[in-house]
Design an enzyme around this catalytic site. Structure first.
Site: not given
Ligand code: SF4
Ligand code: FE
Length: 489
Positions: A100, A104, A191, A258, A293, A297, A300, A444
């Protein structure tokens, strides 16, 4: 200075006085902590790649506010092309970090803020949209990394914020002053926040009139007085600190890093406040941010899946089974699962539309479908990766044993696959697969951008069942029975 370099980004973090705790100790030097550095390097790639001539089209864009060249992570989407490029950029960065890269979340928070503040102003005559525009200029000019702070700790999930035994379990305004507000509470699972410059506080759920104090959106420097970050543990974080082969992806870590971020009566000046009491817009904030968001997915995570698929193909060769039909079938399944996710992200972007403020928003149904698929497909990709790699990723001795003057020879000898591939190569690839397919990295995929149930609720809401019933009634000749009895959910 609109486009920071990697080094300028790292230097800017060194200037901050961010309060971070990990394993019971204060981390004085965030940038050089071995626990934090890998994921900071991953975030730094969002700066580094903006200076790579090959990726200018994805990474750099003209600001809609100033006309200057800015990093796309600070941009407000002006078209469906912008939305598609966002996804392509994320896949590209994921392919280079295997982890990650965190930036973003703030990107999505800024875009959500831009759209919702406009609509609040239209209804209430407030000035939030002008404030967010000025704030954005500041973020773009300084190429800041923002964290997106949505998730509250939530306490008893059956109770509303104001009904909680402890009123701080949702972030709230505890004081309004002539020059600003004072905020108290916490945000969980933040994050990349310890290596961000600012964090954007947003409400975590739809709110009723009793919860006006909880309807707050604002921007806060991560090192503001009263802000404390408690960094979370990850599976294998000690290996990350040790470095070497056992770390798997030692340069970029495993996931974003995180933290629980505590706000102990933090002062926020009015020019950084973008919602204060407008409870009827809290739900819209959540919906907009979540959809932006969830769009990501299939970008990434597919970048990461590309690496896993490549690693498994290599491993199949090292093991001498690359031509076995069942291995090839499994690789094909992995590609199918990954590209299906990418399809969803591209589709929800291509089907985007302008909102009243003029910026572009994704198709919410398709964005939610994408993220819901991620909660399943990534697990399946990882299951196939374990299947192809073989059981030795669960039993592999440490690098110290491999390097040991006496027993190293046995590790070398008995962990070899085909004769023409050095054992170290096979071990390195196995550690990468182990790192990318287990523990925190996998969880995650399940809970990042919201847990699966949050998407399922959106599917029911956006699924327009009455319309689908009508289609069936018309085709079957049935005369609107449901209109006279009960409506489907
Ligand atoms: Fe970005 Fe993906 Fe990390 Fe979310 S999980 S912050 S979308 S890289
Ligand atoms: Fe995430």
């Amino acid at each position: 200075m609109s486009l920071k370099t990697r080094e300028e980004y790292l230097d800017s973090l060194r200037q901050q006085k961010t309060v971070v705790y990990f394993m019971g100790e204060r981390i004085e030097n965030v940038v050089d902590s071995p626990y934090l550095r890998p994921h900071i390097e991953s975030a730094a790639m969002t700066y580094h790649l903006a200076h790579d001539p090959v990726f200018q089209d994805l990474m750099v864009v003209e600001s809609s506010l100033t006309g200057k060249k800015i990093n796309r992570f600070t941009h407000i989407h002006q078209s469906t092309e912008d939305l598609v490029k966002k996804v392509k950029m994320m896949r590209m960065i994921g392919q280079r970090t295997g982890s990650c890269f965190q930036r973003c979340v703030g990107f999505d928070a800024l875009n959500a803020l831009y759209t919702v503040t406009y609509e609040i102003d239209q209804k209430y005559g407030t000035e939030y949209h002008d404030r967010i525009k000025k704030y954005l200029e500041y973020v773009q000019e300084n190429d800041l990394m923002c964290a997106g702070a949505m998730t509250d700790p939530k306490g008893d999930r059956s109770k509303k914020p104001s009904q909680q035994a402890d009123p701080d379990l949702y972030t709230r305004v505890v004081e309004k002053r002539p020059d600003g507000i004072v905020v108290r509470g916490a945000k969980a699972h933040q994050t990349g926040i310890v290596n961000s410059h600012e964090f954007i506080v947003m409400p975590t759920t739809a709110l009723g009139p009793d919860d006006a104090d909880y309807a707050v959106a604002c921007a806060i420097p991560v090192d503001a007085p009263g802000v404390i970050h408690i960094f979370g543990r990850q599976t294998n974080d000690l290996r990350k600190a040790q470095g070497g082969i056992d770390a798997g992806n030692g340069r970029f870590g495993m996931v974003g890093g995180e933290a629980l971020t505590v706000m102990n009566d933090v002062f926020v000046p009015w020019e950084r406040v973008f919602m204060c009491g407008e409870t009827d817009f809290a739900g819209l904030f959540v919906e907009r941010f979540a959809a932006y968001h969830r769009q990501n997915y299939g970008g990434c995570k597919v970048g990461l899946a590309d690496i896993i698929i490549g690693a498994c193909s290599a491993m199949a060769y090292y093991n001498g089974v690359e031509k076995a039909s069942h291995i090839r079938d499994k690789i094909v399944d992995m590609i199918h699962l990954a590209e299906t996710l990418y399809t969803g992200s591209i589709a929800c972007s291509a089907e985007g539309r302008p909102l009243p403020c003029g910026s572009y928003y994704v198709d919410t149904m398709l964005a939610n479908i994408t993220k819901l698929n991620v909660t399943k497909n990534i697990y399946e990709i990882c299951r196939l990766a374990h299947d192809i790699t073989g059981g030795f990723i669960a039993t592999l001795p440490s690098e110290a044993d491999f390097r040991h003057p006496e027993i190293g020879q046995y590790v070398e000898k008995y962990f070899r696959g085909r004769a023409d591939v050095p054992t170290e190569v096979r071990i390195r690839m196995a550690r990468l697969i182990e790192n990318m397919t287990g523990g925190t990295a996998l969880a995650e995929s399940m809970h990042g951008a919201g847990s699966p149930q949050a998407m399922r609720i959106m599917l029911l809401r956006e699924g327009n069942l009455p319309h689908k019933v009508k289609l069936a009634e018309e085709l079957s000749g049935v005369d609107k029975v449901l209109d006279k009895t009960e409506k489907p959910a």
